[in-house]
Design a protein around this motif. Structure first.
Motif, PDB file in Angstrom:
ATOM      1  N   LYS A 237       0.830  -1.211   0.000  1.00  0.00           N
ATOM      2  CA  LYS A 237       0.000   0.000   0.000  1.00  0.00           C
ATOM      3  C   LYS A 237       0.862   1.257   0.000  1.00  0.00           C
ATOM      4  O   LYS A 237       0.531   2.241  -0.667  1.00  0.00           O
ATOM      5  CB  LYS A 237      -0.934  -0.020   1.210  1.00  0.00           C
ATOM      6  CG  LYS A 237      -2.047  -1.051   1.106  1.00  0.00           C
ATOM      7  CD  LYS A 237      -3.006  -0.963   2.257  1.00  0.00           C
ATOM      8  CE  LYS A 237      -2.369  -1.469   3.535  1.00  0.00           C
ATOM      9  NZ  LYS A 237      -3.342  -1.507   4.660  1.00  0.00           N
ATOM     10  N   LYS A 238       1.953   1.223   0.746  1.00  0.00           N
ATOM     11  CA  LYS A 238       2.836   2.387   0.805  1.00  0.00           C
ATOM     12  C   LYS A 238       3.437   2.687  -0.556  1.00  0.00           C
ATOM     13  O   LYS A 238       3.506   3.852  -0.984  1.00  0.00           O
ATOM     14  CB  LYS A 238       3.941   2.143   1.832  1.00  0.00           C
ATOM     15  CG  LYS A 238       4.909   3.305   1.988  1.00  0.00           C
ATOM     16  CD  LYS A 238       5.964   3.012   3.043  1.00  0.00           C
ATOM     17  CE  LYS A 238       6.943   4.175   3.193  1.00  0.00           C
ATOM     18  NZ  LYS A 238       7.983   3.885   4.219  1.00  0.00           N
ATOM     19  N   LEU A 239       3.887   1.636  -1.263  1.00  0.00           N
ATOM     20  CA  LEU A 239       4.484   1.826  -2.579  1.00  0.00           C
ATOM     21  C   LEU A 239       3.472   2.439  -3.550  1.00  0.00           C
ATOM     22  O   LEU A 239       3.780   3.395  -4.267  1.00  0.00           O
ATOM     23  CB  LEU A 239       4.998   0.491  -3.106  1.00  0.00           C
ATOM     24  CG  LEU A 239       5.732   0.494  -4.449  1.00  0.00           C
ATOM     25  CD1 LEU A 239       6.787  -0.596  -4.474  1.00  0.00           C
ATOM     26  CD2 LEU A 239       4.773   0.299  -5.619  1.00  0.00           C
ATOM     27  N   LEU A 240       2.251   1.901  -3.583  1.00  0.00           N
ATOM     28  CA  LEU A 240       1.236   2.410  -4.498  1.00  0.00           C
ATOM     29  C   LEU A 240       0.825   3.832  -4.130  1.00  0.00           C
ATOM     30  O   LEU A 240       0.612   4.675  -5.008  1.00  0.00           O
ATOM     31  CB  LEU A 240       0.019   1.488  -4.486  1.00  0.00           C
ATOM     32  CG  LEU A 240       0.237   0.077  -5.047  1.00  0.00           C
ATOM     33  CD1 LEU A 240      -1.028  -0.745  -4.899  1.00  0.00           C
ATOM     34  CD2 LEU A 240       0.675   0.123  -6.498  1.00  0.00           C
ATOM     35  N   CYS A 241       0.722   4.083  -2.839  1.00  0.00           N
ATOM     36  CA  CYS A 241       0.335   5.411  -2.380  1.00  0.00           C
ATOM     37  C   CYS A 241       1.360   6.461  -2.809  1.00  0.00           C
ATOM     38  O   CYS A 241       1.000   7.546  -3.286  1.00  0.00           O
ATOM     39  CB  CYS A 241       0.175   5.394  -0.862  1.00  0.00           C
ATOM     40  SG  CYS A 241      -0.463   6.931  -0.176  1.00  0.00           S
ATOM     41  N   GLU A 245       0.796   9.130  -5.816  1.00  0.00           N
ATOM     42  CA  GLU A 245       0.543  10.355  -5.044  1.00  0.00           C
ATOM     43  C   GLU A 245      -0.913  10.420  -4.580  1.00  0.00           C
ATOM     44  O   GLU A 245      -1.612  11.427  -4.749  1.00  0.00           O
ATOM     45  CB  GLU A 245       0.879  11.592  -5.876  1.00  0.00           C
ATOM     46  CG  GLU A 245       2.341  11.660  -6.286  1.00  0.00           C
ATOM     47  CD  GLU A 245       2.656  12.911  -7.098  1.00  0.00           C
ATOM     48  OE1 GLU A 245       2.026  13.131  -8.163  1.00  0.00           O
ATOM     49  OE2 GLU A 245       3.501  13.680  -6.635  1.00  0.00           O
ATOM     50  N   LEU A 246      -1.365   9.353  -3.951  1.00  0.00           N
ATOM     51  CA  LEU A 246      -2.761   9.286  -3.525  1.00  0.00           C
ATOM     52  C   LEU A 246      -3.082  10.293  -2.427  1.00  0.00           C
ATOM     53  O   LEU A 246      -4.210  10.801  -2.357  1.00  0.00           O
ATOM     54  CB  LEU A 246      -3.088   7.868  -3.060  1.00  0.00           C
ATOM     55  CG  LEU A 246      -2.977   6.774  -4.127  1.00  0.00           C
ATOM     56  CD1 LEU A 246      -3.406   5.435  -3.560  1.00  0.00           C
ATOM     57  CD2 LEU A 246      -3.811   7.128  -5.358  1.00  0.00           C
ATOM     58  N   ASP A 247      -2.109  10.588  -1.577  1.00  0.00           N
ATOM     59  CA  ASP A 247      -2.347  11.594  -0.534  1.00  0.00           C
ATOM     60  C   ASP A 247      -2.597  12.966  -1.166  1.00  0.00           C
ATOM     61  O   ASP A 247      -3.459  13.728  -0.695  1.00  0.00           O
ATOM     62  CB  ASP A 247      -1.154  11.663   0.418  1.00  0.00           C
ATOM     63  CG  ASP A 247      -1.071  10.435   1.330  1.00  0.00           C
ATOM     64  OD1 ASP A 247      -2.144   9.923   1.704  1.00  0.00           O
ATOM     65  OD2 ASP A 247       0.046  10.004   1.655  1.00  0.00           O
ATOM     66  N   ARG A 248      -1.851  13.295  -2.204  1.00  0.00           N
ATOM     67  CA  ARG A 248      -2.049  14.574  -2.888  1.00  0.00           C
ATOM     68  C   ARG A 248      -3.430  14.635  -3.536  1.00  0.00           C
ATOM     69  O   ARG A 248      -4.121  15.666  -3.459  1.00  0.00           O
ATOM     70  CB  ARG A 248      -0.970  14.790  -3.946  1.00  0.00           C
ATOM     71  CG  ARG A 248      -1.124  16.104  -4.721  1.00  0.00           C
ATOM     72  CD  ARG A 248      -0.097  16.228  -5.829  1.00  0.00           C
ATOM     73  NE  ARG A 248      -0.238  15.189  -6.841  1.00  0.00           N
ATOM     74  CZ  ARG A 248      -1.143  15.241  -7.821  1.00  0.00           C
ATOM     75  NH1 ARG A 248      -2.004  16.244  -7.907  1.00  0.00           N
ATOM     76  NH2 ARG A 248      -1.190  14.278  -8.718  1.00  0.00           N
ATOM     77  N   LEU A 249      -3.847  13.525  -4.154  1.00  0.00           N
ATOM     78  CA  LEU A 249      -5.160  13.500  -4.784  1.00  0.00           C
ATOM     79  C   LEU A 249      -6.264  13.627  -3.741  1.00  0.00           C
ATOM     80  O   LEU A 249      -7.302  14.270  -3.994  1.00  0.00           O
ATOM     81  CB  LEU A 249      -5.334  12.200  -5.579  1.00  0.00           C
ATOM     82  CG  LEU A 249      -4.398  12.009  -6.778  1.00  0.00           C
ATOM     83  CD1 LEU A 249      -4.676  10.683  -7.458  1.00  0.00           C
ATOM     84  CD2 LEU A 249      -4.545  13.161  -7.764  1.00  0.00           C
ATOM     85  N   LEU A 250      -6.043  13.037  -2.566  1.00  0.00           N
ATOM     86  CA  LEU A 250      -7.035  13.172  -1.498  1.00  0.00           C
ATOM     87  C   LEU A 250      -7.115  14.613  -1.003  1.00  0.00           C
ATOM     88  O   LEU A 250      -8.217  15.130  -0.745  1.00  0.00           O
ATOM     89  CB  LEU A 250      -6.670  12.229  -0.346  1.00  0.00           C
ATOM     90  CG  LEU A 250      -7.642  12.207   0.853  1.00  0.00           C
ATOM     91  CD1 LEU A 250      -9.041  11.804   0.411  1.00  0.00           C
ATOM     92  CD2 LEU A 250      -7.129  11.271   1.941  1.00  0.00           C
TER      93      LEU A 250
END
Length: 257
Positions: A237-241, A245-250
């Motif tokens: 999950k960390k690698l994909l996140c 850049e899933l945190d940025r999209l959130l």
């Protein structure tokens, strides 16, 4: 880690039910259990030496399992590695008893490998199970979400099984009106793989593949687009996140961007 948080009664009951009902786990359980009657028939003069080796193998197995429990992110990966260690140690101990017993277990585990496959994590989270045609329709539809993160996988790929829990759990955390998650089983649609730049040659080494679409256009993928590419690191999950850049999209969603 999720597999540690699942330590409550519900998770234990679910895993026990899976061991009984799923051929992969049931056949492995029966194979390991068959050691007990074989062990009981061991000659008395080998029992003491055999007990010492059994104790050493058991302690080594506990040590390796503990290390994997800390390092592995998913229950499926932990189980796969633990079963591999258990097979190695069981065959090693069997050699002390009789080389024919070791050969017997090698045959049993080979048959189990041919007959049963480790099941993947069955839940989808908030991700949608798609066909290639459905994905193409969604990407061409201007009313859908701005971003789509899609997982391409096959249940016959051991790497896909090991990481099968990551994508559903990410979807629960990050899906919103800006970002949607979808999955496509290329085991069911192998002819569609080339449409998405995925090669199924070489034992499906490119799977799982993850592609992020923005307004219907691919902007990122993992692993990178090469014919013989394969993930150099285990999918987590960390690698994909970090990669997408899933945190940025959130944050973009929260800020109304």
């Amino acid at each position: 880690m999720e597999k540690k948080r699942e330590g409550g009664g519900g998770g234990a009951v679910e895993r026990t039910s899976q061991i009984v009902s799923d051929p992969y786990y049931f056949l492995h359980f029966m194979a390991f259990f068959s050691y007990l009657p074989i062990r009981a028939s061991a000659a008395p003069y080998t029992s003491h030496r055999l007990f010492d080796r059994e104790l050493q193998a058991f302690l080594a197995f506990l040590m390796f399992s503990a290390i994997k429990m800390v390092r592995e992110e998913t229950w499926e990966a932990f189980v796969a590695d633990s079963l591999l260690y258990a097979k190695i140690f069981l065959i090693g101990v069997s050699l002390v008893m009789d080389y024919r017993v070791a050969i017997w277990f090698c045959v049993i585990f080979s048959v189990v490998y041919l007959l049963a496959q480790q099941p993947a994590f069955s839940k989808l989270g908030t991700a949608k199970k798609l066909t290639p045609m459905q994905l193409e329709d969604l990407l061409s539809d201007g009313t859908t979400t701005k971003y789509w993160l899609v997982e391409f996988y096959a249940c016959s790929s051991s790497k896909c099984v090991r990481s099968s829990r990551c994508f559903p759990e990410l979807s629960i955390t990050y899906s919103n009106s800006l970002l949607s998650f979808g999955t496509i089983d290329l085991g069911l649609f192998p002819n569609a793989a080339s449409k998405f730049g995925i090669s199924l040659a070489g034992g499906m080494s490119q799977l799982p593949t993850y592609i992020l679409y923005e307004k219907g256009v691919e902007v990122h993928r993992f692993p990178d687009f090469y014919v013989d590419a394969a993930p150099s690191l285990p999918v987590t999950k960390k690698l994909l996140c970090q990669h997408f850049e899933l945190d940025r999209l959130l944050l973009d969603y929260i800020n109304g961007s």
